[in-house]
Design an enzyme around this catalytic site. Sequence first.
Site, PDB file in Angstrom:
ATOM      1  N   HIS A  43       0.908  -1.197  -0.167  1.00  0.00           N
ATOM      2  CA  HIS A  43      -0.113   0.212   0.044  1.00  0.00           C
ATOM      3  C   HIS A  43       0.799   1.220  -0.054  1.00  0.00           C
ATOM      4  O   HIS A  43       1.027   1.899   0.908  1.00  0.00           O
ATOM      5  CB  HIS A  43      -0.996  -0.040   1.197  1.00  0.00           C
ATOM      6  CG  HIS A  43      -1.930   0.950   1.111  1.00  0.00           C
ATOM      7  ND1 HIS A  43      -3.152   0.693   1.764  1.00  0.00           N
ATOM      8  CD2 HIS A  43      -2.038   2.304   0.724  1.00  0.00           C
ATOM      9  CE1 HIS A  43      -3.817   1.762   1.815  1.00  0.00           C
ATOM     10  NE2 HIS A  43      -3.211   2.868   0.997  1.00  0.00           N
ATOM     11  N   GLU A  70      -2.498  -1.459  -3.260  1.00  0.00           N
ATOM     12  CA  GLU A  70      -3.488  -0.693  -2.720  1.00  0.00           C
ATOM     13  C   GLU A  70      -3.021   0.813  -2.655  1.00  0.00           C
ATOM     14  O   GLU A  70      -2.031   1.130  -2.581  1.00  0.00           O
ATOM     15  CB  GLU A  70      -3.796  -1.230  -1.105  1.00  0.00           C
ATOM     16  CG  GLU A  70      -4.149  -2.685  -1.009  1.00  0.00           C
ATOM     17  CD  GLU A  70      -4.321  -3.003   0.614  1.00  0.00           C
ATOM     18  OE1 GLU A  70      -5.074  -3.793   0.554  1.00  0.00           O
ATOM     19  OE2 GLU A  70      -3.980  -2.302   1.320  1.00  0.00           O
ATOM     20  N   HIS A 191      -8.055  -5.589   7.172  1.00  0.00           N
ATOM     21  CA  HIS A 191      -7.714  -4.625   8.278  1.00  0.00           C
ATOM     22  C   HIS A 191      -8.114  -5.027   9.631  1.00  0.00           C
ATOM     23  O   HIS A 191      -8.889  -5.466   9.811  1.00  0.00           O
ATOM     24  CB  HIS A 191      -8.351  -3.336   7.904  1.00  0.00           C
ATOM     25  CG  HIS A 191      -7.801  -2.010   8.661  1.00  0.00           C
ATOM     26  ND1 HIS A 191      -7.012  -1.202   7.882  1.00  0.00           N
ATOM     27  CD2 HIS A 191      -7.689  -1.732   9.821  1.00  0.00           C
ATOM     28  CE1 HIS A 191      -6.320  -0.280   8.644  1.00  0.00           C
ATOM     29  NE2 HIS A 191      -6.748  -0.570   9.885  1.00  0.00           N
TER      30      HIS A 191
HETATM   31  C1  LIG Z   1      -6.326  -1.043   2.988  1.00  0.00           C
HETATM   32  C2  LIG Z   1      -6.146  -1.326   4.473  1.00  0.00           C
HETATM   33  O1  LIG Z   1      -7.021  -1.770   5.007  1.00  0.00           O
HETATM   34  C3  LIG Z   1      -4.873  -1.086   5.087  1.00  0.00           C
HETATM   35  O2  LIG Z   1      -4.894  -1.913   6.177  1.00  0.00           O
HETATM   36  C4  LIG Z   1      -3.507  -0.813   4.529  1.00  0.00           C
HETATM   37  O3  LIG Z   1      -3.311  -1.642   3.496  1.00  0.00           O
HETATM   38  C5  LIG Z   1      -2.401  -0.973   5.697  1.00  0.00           C
HETATM   39  O4  LIG Z   1      -1.932  -0.053   5.725  1.00  0.00           O
HETATM   40  P1  LIG Z   1      -0.645   0.548   7.014  1.00  0.00           P
HETATM   41  O5  LIG Z   1       0.078  -0.682   7.014  1.00  0.00           O
HETATM   42  O6  LIG Z   1      -0.178   1.418   6.449  1.00  0.00           O
HETATM   43  O7  LIG Z   1      -1.593   0.395   7.973  1.00  0.00           O
HETATM   44  N1  LIG Z   2      -6.141  -4.419   3.113  1.00  0.00           N
HETATM   45  C1  LIG Z   2      -5.783  -4.689   4.424  1.00  0.00           C
HETATM   46  C2  LIG Z   2      -4.328  -4.831   4.438  1.00  0.00           C
HETATM   47  O1  LIG Z   2      -3.657  -5.074   3.381  1.00  0.00           O
HETATM   48  C3  LIG Z   2      -3.458  -5.002   5.744  1.00  0.00           C
HETATM   49  O2  LIG Z   2      -4.155  -4.555   6.788  1.00  0.00           O
HETATM   50  P1  LIG Z   2      -3.570  -4.825   8.333  1.00  0.00           P
HETATM   51  O3  LIG Z   2      -3.660  -6.349   8.525  1.00  0.00           O
HETATM   52  O4  LIG Z   2      -2.103  -4.072   8.113  1.00  0.00           O
HETATM   53  O5  LIG Z   2      -4.221  -4.069   9.252  1.00  0.00           O
END
Ligand SMILES: CC(=O)[C@@H](O)[C@H](O)COP(=O)(O)O
Ligand SMILES: NCC(=O)COP(=O)(O)O
Length: 239
Positions: A43, A70, A191
């Site tokens: 991401h 993402e 998430h």
């Molecule tokens: C899209 C999403 O749900 C996020 O969890 C993201 O990808 C995690 O990003 P961070 O690692 O920056 O918290």
């Molecule tokens: N799309 C959610 C993700 O990639 C990971 O979220 P998290 O486990 O770091 O909260």
Amino acid sequence: MTRLSVNINKIATLRNSRGGDNPNVIKVALDCERFGAQGITVHPRPDERHIRYQDVYDLKEVLRTEFNIEGNPLEKKFVELVLANKPDQVTLVPDTLQAITSNSGWDTIRHRAQLTDLIGQFKAAKIRVSVFVDADPHMVEGAKLCGADRVELYTEPYAADYFENRQRAILPFIQAAEIAREVGLGLNAGHDLSLDNLKFICQSIPWLDEVSIGHALIADALYFGLENTIQMYLRETVL
Ligand SMILES: CC(=O)[C@@H](O)[C@H](O)COP(=O)(O)O
Ligand SMILES: NCC(=O)COP(=O)(O)O
């Protein structure tokens, strides 16, 4: 069976904290694949505070499993990055510059015109498009109307309520997932998923295609090791 995509943002965060190349993001991604992960998620954010844009180019060269990128497509730089790398999947997330992490899904009704245009561009490049939404049937239907292939349900509210009342926590997710199935959308979730709450969501929604997990999985790897941890998560996804 639900597929596990490992989000390696936290590996990049650790690397960036010292400015060098330890841990090496590419090596960790390849090790995740070797240890059984069925995909790798990144991401990249505009400030490149964890995954850098160059990491995406480097990963694209070497990954063998599903590559999921993402990010917020209202950032032109993000759209260019995705189109230049053609991952297997792009997940559109409406995160703001100030947010520490993603904290809500799209309003797919209000942003319908923009999302439809962007999804069209990604699909023309043969990239599967998933739209990050709250567990709200209207937002799932809206994503379908925009032309998405999948939705990713934002599971933070599920994780937050899990220990209090897991039946209550999962209910809106089952309802949103049923709508996704009815309208023909694939289904992802992510998430704050963890070893505590993963099995229950996979069992409750057996048609869940994929989960992406980063924060908890990398934290668990400190105690259990990366290979063991990935195997432990994989076991939770099997019904
Ligand atoms: C899209 C999403 O749900 C996020 O969890 C993201 O990808 C995690 O990003 P961070 O690692 O920056 O918290
Ligand atoms: N799309 C959610 C993700 O990639 C990971 O979220 P998290 O486990 O770091 O909260």
